[in-house]
Design a protein around this motif. Structure first.
Motif, mmCIF file in Angstrom:
data_model
loop_
_atom_site.group_PDB
_atom_site.id
_atom_site.type_symbol
_atom_site.label_atom_id
_atom_site.label_comp_id
_atom_site.label_asym_id
_atom_site.label_seq_id
_atom_site.Cartn_x
_atom_site.Cartn_y
_atom_site.Cartn_z
ATOM 1 N N GLU A 176 0.637 -1.072 0.006
ATOM 2 C CA GLU A 176 0.019 0.322 0.065
ATOM 3 C C GLU A 176 0.744 1.660 0.011
ATOM 4 O O GLU A 176 0.484 2.788 0.209
ATOM 5 C CB GLU A 176 -1.034 0.069 1.185
ATOM 6 N N CYS A 177 2.269 0.974 -0.516
ATOM 7 C CA CYS A 177 2.775 2.398 0.222
ATOM 8 C C CYS A 177 3.388 2.586 -1.351
ATOM 9 O O CYS A 177 4.193 2.260 -1.712
ATOM 10 C CB CYS A 177 4.295 2.137 1.013
ATOM 11 N N VAL A 178 2.482 3.121 -1.794
ATOM 12 C CA VAL A 178 3.063 3.179 -3.270
ATOM 13 C C VAL A 178 3.266 3.933 -4.244
ATOM 14 O O VAL A 178 4.078 4.630 -5.217
ATOM 15 C CB VAL A 178 1.576 3.553 -4.090
ATOM 16 N N ARG A 179 4.030 5.263 -2.988
ATOM 17 C CA ARG A 179 5.094 6.599 -3.379
ATOM 18 C C ARG A 179 6.557 6.172 -1.868
ATOM 19 O O ARG A 179 7.372 7.014 -2.635
ATOM 20 C CB ARG A 179 4.091 7.571 -2.706
ATOM 21 N N LEU A 180 6.653 4.818 -1.837
ATOM 22 C CA LEU A 180 7.421 4.957 -1.335
ATOM 23 C C LEU A 180 9.319 4.778 -1.999
ATOM 24 O O LEU A 180 9.597 4.441 -2.616
ATOM 25 C CB LEU A 180 7.765 3.056 -0.801
ATOM 26 N N GLN A 181 10.071 6.075 -1.179
ATOM 27 C CA GLN A 181 11.062 6.028 -2.119
ATOM 28 C C GLN A 181 12.458 5.078 -1.153
ATOM 29 O O GLN A 181 13.307 4.706 -1.896
ATOM 30 C CB GLN A 181 11.806 7.431 -2.471
ATOM 31 N N GLU A 182 12.543 5.497 0.014
ATOM 32 C CA GLU A 182 13.401 4.639 0.891
ATOM 33 C C GLU A 182 12.397 3.451 1.642
ATOM 34 O O GLU A 182 12.230 3.720 2.347
ATOM 35 C CB GLU A 182 13.982 5.324 1.684
ATOM 36 N N LEU A 183 13.375 2.240 2.188
ATOM 37 C CA LEU A 183 12.934 0.916 2.979
ATOM 38 C C LEU A 183 14.022 0.209 3.314
ATOM 39 O O LEU A 183 15.395 0.309 2.827
ATOM 40 C CB LEU A 183 12.441 0.113 2.024
#
Length: 347
Positions: A176-183
């Motif tokens: 659901e984190c569709v805009r995630l850039q850093e994990l």
């Protein structure tokens, strides 16, 4: 002597009070300077609480309670709570988090640690329904089963020593984190995990990933520029890994036996690689003697600028790997060879 600082506009003073060097207890103390400063901190956009900086635990809890009552919650964009020495009552954490979540919070940092033992804190589910949050960092917390996730603005997610009730909750959270850039995922506990790769779809905006390799298909991260894989095992099947067209920085923790030429043979999948870091297990890798690869990967000959081998065990095969890199990396600028750092004994 005139007080020039107090004559500055509120917006500039609040910017100063929000600097990284000032914790919330220091900010509150400015209210003693003069009438001009008495209520200025009420509009502070950043709240940071750290029990190690508090004079006593008895003061720490009431101080957070009073601060959240006095500040204009709508102005709070960042809330950070770090506890190194004390076990906080879970209901207190719920009250504080729920209060700031309602104020269109953008950055939440919760860190629970203890010198006296491993401490896991349960978290309210409202954290994962905050549509405004952009940065979420959780250390040593416990998550109940997630029924819904609504994090459309989240760009950075860091989770260290996080205990999930089930693998499906982590799967739902990431998908659901569709805009995630850093994990960043370190020491994630999934009680019901059965070595099946999690289905989280494709994180199209991801740029930085530091994850355990066993949880995901490596193809999910083929668009990143920074990749750190924990417990990675180079095998012959890895020669068919996808091409990482944007990757410039690769870090790998090796915990199993791997031939050094097998590692080199995987590098064509990283054509723009500039930094390559290998960390070996404490026991060392009993690499067998192998012939040099038939071809030099293009990234080694044309792009590699920094190479590091950490956990060096003085094996002949390790010298061969380093020799291969030194011979063929024509634009190499930095080489780090480091033995394992043994922890200092407790006295």
């Amino acid at each position: 002597m005139s007080d020039r600082i107090s004559n500055l506009p509120d917006s500039l003073l609040l910017h100063i009070l929000s600097s990284k060097s000032l914790k919330t207890n220091d900010v509150v103390a400015t209210s003693l300077l003069s009438k001009r400063w008495r209520s200025l901190w009420y509009s502070i956009p950043k709240l940071e609480f750290h029990d190690a900086l508090s004079c006593s635990y008895e003061f720490f809890l009431p101080f957070i309670d009073a601060t959240l009552i006095l500040v204009y919650l709508k102005s709070v964009k960042m809330f950070s709570l770090q506890c190194d020495f004390h076990d906080l009552p879970p209901h207190k954490v719920d009250i504080w988090v729920n209060a700031v979540i309602k104020s269109k919070l953008e950055h939440l940092n919760l860190w629970f640690n203890s010198e006296f033992g491993y401490t896991v804190k349960p978290l309210p589910s409202t954290i994962f329904k905050c549509s405004t949050i952009r940065i979420l960092k959780l250390v040593r917390v416990k998550l109940s089963k997630l029924s819904t996730v609504n994090l459309p603005s989240l760009k950075a997610l860091h989770m260290m020593s996080v205990e999930f009730s089930d693998a499906e909750s982590l799967e739902m959270l990431l998908s659901e984190c569709v805009r995630l850039q850093e994990l960043l995922l370190l020491d994630v506990d999934l009680p019901d995990y059965e070595d099946t790769k999690l289905d989280i779809g494709r994180l199209h905006h991801l740029v930085i990933a530091e994850v355990p390799e066993n949880l995901f298909q490596i193809e999910l991260f083929s668009n990143v520029t920074f990749l750190s894989l924990k417990e990675y095992d180079f095998s012959p099947d890895d020669h068919d890994i996808p091409t990482f067209c944007s990757l410039t920085h690769l870090e790998i923790d090796l915990l199993t036996q791997n031939g050094w030429s097998n590692i080199v043979s995987c590098l064509p999948g990283f054509p723009k690689l500039e930094t390559f870091i290998i960390r070996e297990d404490l026991m060392g890798l009993d690499w067998s003697m192998e012939p040099s690869p038939d071809e030099v990967p293009p990234c080694v000959s044309s792009h590699l600028k920094a190479f590091a081998l950490k956990g060096f065990n003085f094996l002949k095969s390790e010298f061969e790997l380093v020799g291969f890199i030194l011979k063929h990396a024509t634009v190499l600028r930095s080489v780090i060879i480091k033995t394992y750092d043994y922890p200092s004994p407790r006295v």
